[in-house]
Scaffold this active site. Sequence first.
Site, short mmCIF file in Angstrom:
data_model
loop_
_atom_site.label_atom_id
_atom_site.label_comp_id
_atom_site.label_asym_id
_atom_site.label_seq_id
_atom_site.Cartn_x
_atom_site.Cartn_y
_atom_site.Cartn_z
N ARG A 144 69.97 -30.60 -18.60
CA ARG A 144 68.84 -30.33 -17.69
C ARG A 144 68.65 -31.79 -16.17
O ARG A 144 67.84 -32.23 -15.67
CB ARG A 144 67.06 -30.78 -18.03
CG ARG A 144 66.96 -30.11 -19.08
CD ARG A 144 66.14 -28.84 -18.96
NE ARG A 144 66.13 -28.29 -20.21
CZ ARG A 144 66.93 -27.34 -20.95
NH1 ARG A 144 68.20 -27.34 -20.87
NH2 ARG A 144 66.30 -27.11 -22.13
N SER A 190 58.06 -26.92 -18.69
CA SER A 190 57.91 -28.29 -19.78
C SER A 190 57.90 -29.50 -18.17
O SER A 190 59.06 -30.26 -17.82
CB SER A 190 58.98 -28.19 -19.87
OG SER A 190 59.58 -27.38 -21.27
N GLU A 195 60.22 -33.86 -15.97
CA GLU A 195 60.98 -33.18 -15.16
C GLU A 195 61.29 -32.08 -14.69
O GLU A 195 62.19 -32.83 -13.40
CB GLU A 195 61.51 -32.11 -16.87
CG GLU A 195 62.22 -31.03 -16.40
CD GLU A 195 62.54 -29.86 -17.80
OE1 GLU A 195 63.12 -28.74 -16.82
OE2 GLU A 195 62.12 -30.29 -19.21
#
Length: 368
Positions: free
Chosen positions: A177, A254, A360
């Site tokens: 990520r 998320s 995130e």
Amino acid sequence: MTTPLSGSAADVAAPRADVPLAEHTTLRLGGPAASFLDATTSDEIVEAVTAADSSASPVLVLGGGSNLVVSDSGFPGSVVRIATTGRRFDRVDESTVEFTAEAGENWDDVVADVVDQQLAGFECLSGIPGRVGAVPVQNVGAYGIEVAEVLRSVDLLDRRTGTTSTVPAAELGLAYRTSVLKGQDDAVVLRARFGLRPGPDSVPIRYPELARTLGVEVGSRAPIAEVRRAVLGLRAGKGMVLDPSDPDTWSAGSFFTNPFVAQADLPETLDRIAAEAGSEVPVPQYPAGEGHVKLSAAWLIERAGFHKGHAGPGGRVALSGKHTLALTNRGGATTEELLGLAREVRDGVENAFGIELHPEPILVNCSL
């Protein structure tokens, strides 16, 4: 279908003042931008960003707004929204088609097009909101696949020099990520190139939940279109497919990344979790490269006492009723209310298990 890639333009449109950024984020949160400009070609991006950088005010380059949390006070500088379009398919050899897309293309529209062309590589990444330009920055991944596996190169604007160049994927530091581009503001993605495999079947299915849904063994393949439909169904069931009529999907996806634990620290970590959650409860864990294990943030959040639908004070923000990793705006919320809920969840998990969760999304003019 191949459409022309964006190129030059005569003049950049005039910027607008006080544009609410809530209109340009999937959370539907965020105050006004002092200046807001749509850049519809790559040359416009270069011109607009370079001009904004030469001023004294801060600059925010905006894509689809699916990975942003913008403060209630908005952004005090210039916002340049990437609105470029264009796609191209080039046969490299019998086993590879190079697909090029402009940074402003809607990611899921691109995935649908690629699946229609019977090209494998994107199907597990269906339903993810946002624009192509954000995909390499975040190294987007889902259901066992990361963009790093198919990305070949990106064209970047170097904001320090005002020049553009093609950068191979191997030089982007792609990891879970993240990439060298994430958290940096000195480069802007103009377009991206991907290597895809022609044929009717998907890449090998690695994610057990997806394999069960498809009725296949982990490691086997399935028809590309069926994989896309299955992924869209799974994401919708978790509130991860945007629906303008459903506040349970008004999120940034998320909100927390899955935490990594060093293998050497794992026994102590598992003992701590067992003491709080119960030793009879198996802790989901996944390989995460040499010397590390990845734990499930969603599992930790639930075991720390934050269940699906858990609301913040006033009830205008809540964890999704379908997935505890998504923090949602139930309507009429403020960014500070959302951040308050995020802090509550983060601190609850750390107090329970000694594990710190990290956001995130990119936080703009605000912080946890």
